[in-house]
Structure formats: structure tokens, C-alpha cells
Motif scaffolding. Structure first.
Motif, short mmCIF file in Angstrom:
data_model
loop_
_atom_site.label_atom_id
_atom_site.label_comp_id
_atom_site.label_asym_id
_atom_site.label_seq_id
_atom_site.Cartn_x
_atom_site.Cartn_y
_atom_site.Cartn_z
N GLY A 84 38.21 37.81 19.18
CA GLY A 84 39.25 37.42 19.97
C GLY A 84 40.31 38.23 20.29
N GLY A 85 41.32 37.98 20.88
CA GLY A 85 42.36 39.02 21.09
C GLY A 85 43.65 38.40 21.81
N GLY A 86 44.66 39.23 21.67
CA GLY A 86 45.79 38.47 22.24
C GLY A 86 46.53 39.85 23.09
N ASN A 87 47.11 39.18 24.29
CA ASN A 87 47.66 40.09 25.08
C ASN A 87 48.90 39.79 26.04
N TYR A 88 50.08 40.54 25.88
CA TYR A 88 50.88 40.47 26.82
C TYR A 88 50.72 40.77 28.11
N VAL A 89 50.90 39.84 29.23
CA VAL A 89 50.67 40.16 30.38
C VAL A 89 51.89 40.17 31.33
N HIS A 90 52.36 41.34 32.13
CA HIS A 90 53.42 41.55 32.70
C HIS A 90 52.68 41.47 34.35
N LEU A 91 53.53 40.36 34.95
CA LEU A 91 53.15 40.36 36.57
C LEU A 91 54.37 40.49 37.35
N GLU A 92 54.01 40.75 38.52
CA GLU A 92 54.99 41.07 39.58
C GLU A 92 54.80 40.22 40.85
N ARG A 93 55.74 39.89 41.43
CA ARG A 93 55.46 39.14 42.77
C ARG A 93 55.38 40.00 43.72
N VAL A 94 54.42 40.06 44.65
CA VAL A 94 54.10 40.77 45.76
C VAL A 94 53.95 40.10 46.98
N GLY A 95 55.22 39.56 47.73
CA GLY A 95 54.93 38.65 48.98
C GLY A 95 54.68 37.17 48.32
N THR A 96 53.45 36.60 48.52
CA THR A 96 53.17 35.39 48.00
C THR A 96 52.14 35.41 46.87
N ARG A 97 51.98 36.84 46.27
CA ARG A 97 50.78 36.79 45.42
C ARG A 97 51.46 37.63 43.96
N TRP A 98 50.88 37.02 42.98
CA TRP A 98 51.45 37.55 41.67
C TRP A 98 50.17 38.51 41.14
N LEU A 99 50.91 39.86 41.01
CA LEU A 99 50.12 41.00 40.62
C LEU A 99 49.96 41.27 39.23
N VAL A 100 49.07 41.77 38.49
CA VAL A 100 49.13 42.44 37.15
C VAL A 100 49.46 43.70 37.09
#
Length: 86
Positions: free
Chosen positions: A61-77
Motif C-alpha cells: 500500500g501507500g499514502g499520499n498527500y494530494v494538493h489540488l488546484e481549481r481551474v475554472g470548474t475543474r480540480w487539477l492535481v
């Protein structure tokens, strides 16, 4: 099947190895499970942070912190930071 129990912040919790035993007993075809934390947003709600764990066995298994940014109406990693790998 006896459940090994512990507490996290005063709440009952099941130890991960026991979760696998329960999953395999109740859902024998289960290959993995994914868990997410609640999402934390910045004040303007244009960025978000969450923690994702993937469990595919007692030593897998594994664990990750994910930082997302909103661009318009979409969330991008924007960034993924690996916390642990097994």
C-alpha cells in the motif's frame, strides 16, 4: 473471529491487519481499498489538500498527500507528496 480493537482520539478503531481479515472473510474477492481524509480548502476555495491511502494487503500500500488546484470548474492535481510505501 475476535476483533483486535484500539482507540484513536477516544473513538473505537480496528487495527489494519484485522480489517484485512474481516474484508477477506466478508468479501473474499476484495483486492484493495482506498481511504480518503476530509478535504481541507484554502479561504478562497481555489486550492484543496487531502490524504489518500491505498491498501492492497498487510505489506502492500501507500499514502499520499494530494494538493489540488481549481481551474475554472475543474480540480487539477498540482502536487502529490508520498508519505509512505509498503
Amino acid at each position: 473471529h475476535a476483533r483486535a480493537r484500539t482507540e484513536i482520539n477516544g473513538e473505537p478503531a480496528i487495527i489494519l491487519d484485522d480489517v484485512w481479515a474481516l474484508l477477506r472473510r466478508d468479501h473474499p474477492r476484495t483486492a484493495m481499498f482506498v481511504a480518503f481524509t476530509n478535504v481541507a480548502f484554502n479561504a478562497s476555495r481555489t486550492e484543496a489538500l487531502l490524504y489518500v491511502t491505498i491498501h492492497c494487503g498487510p505489506l502492500c500500500g501507500g499514502g499520499n498527500y494530494v494538493h489540488l488546484e481549481r481551474v475554472g470548474t475543474r480540480w487539477l492535481v498540482k502536487r502529490i507528496v508520498v508519505s509512505w510505501v509498503s
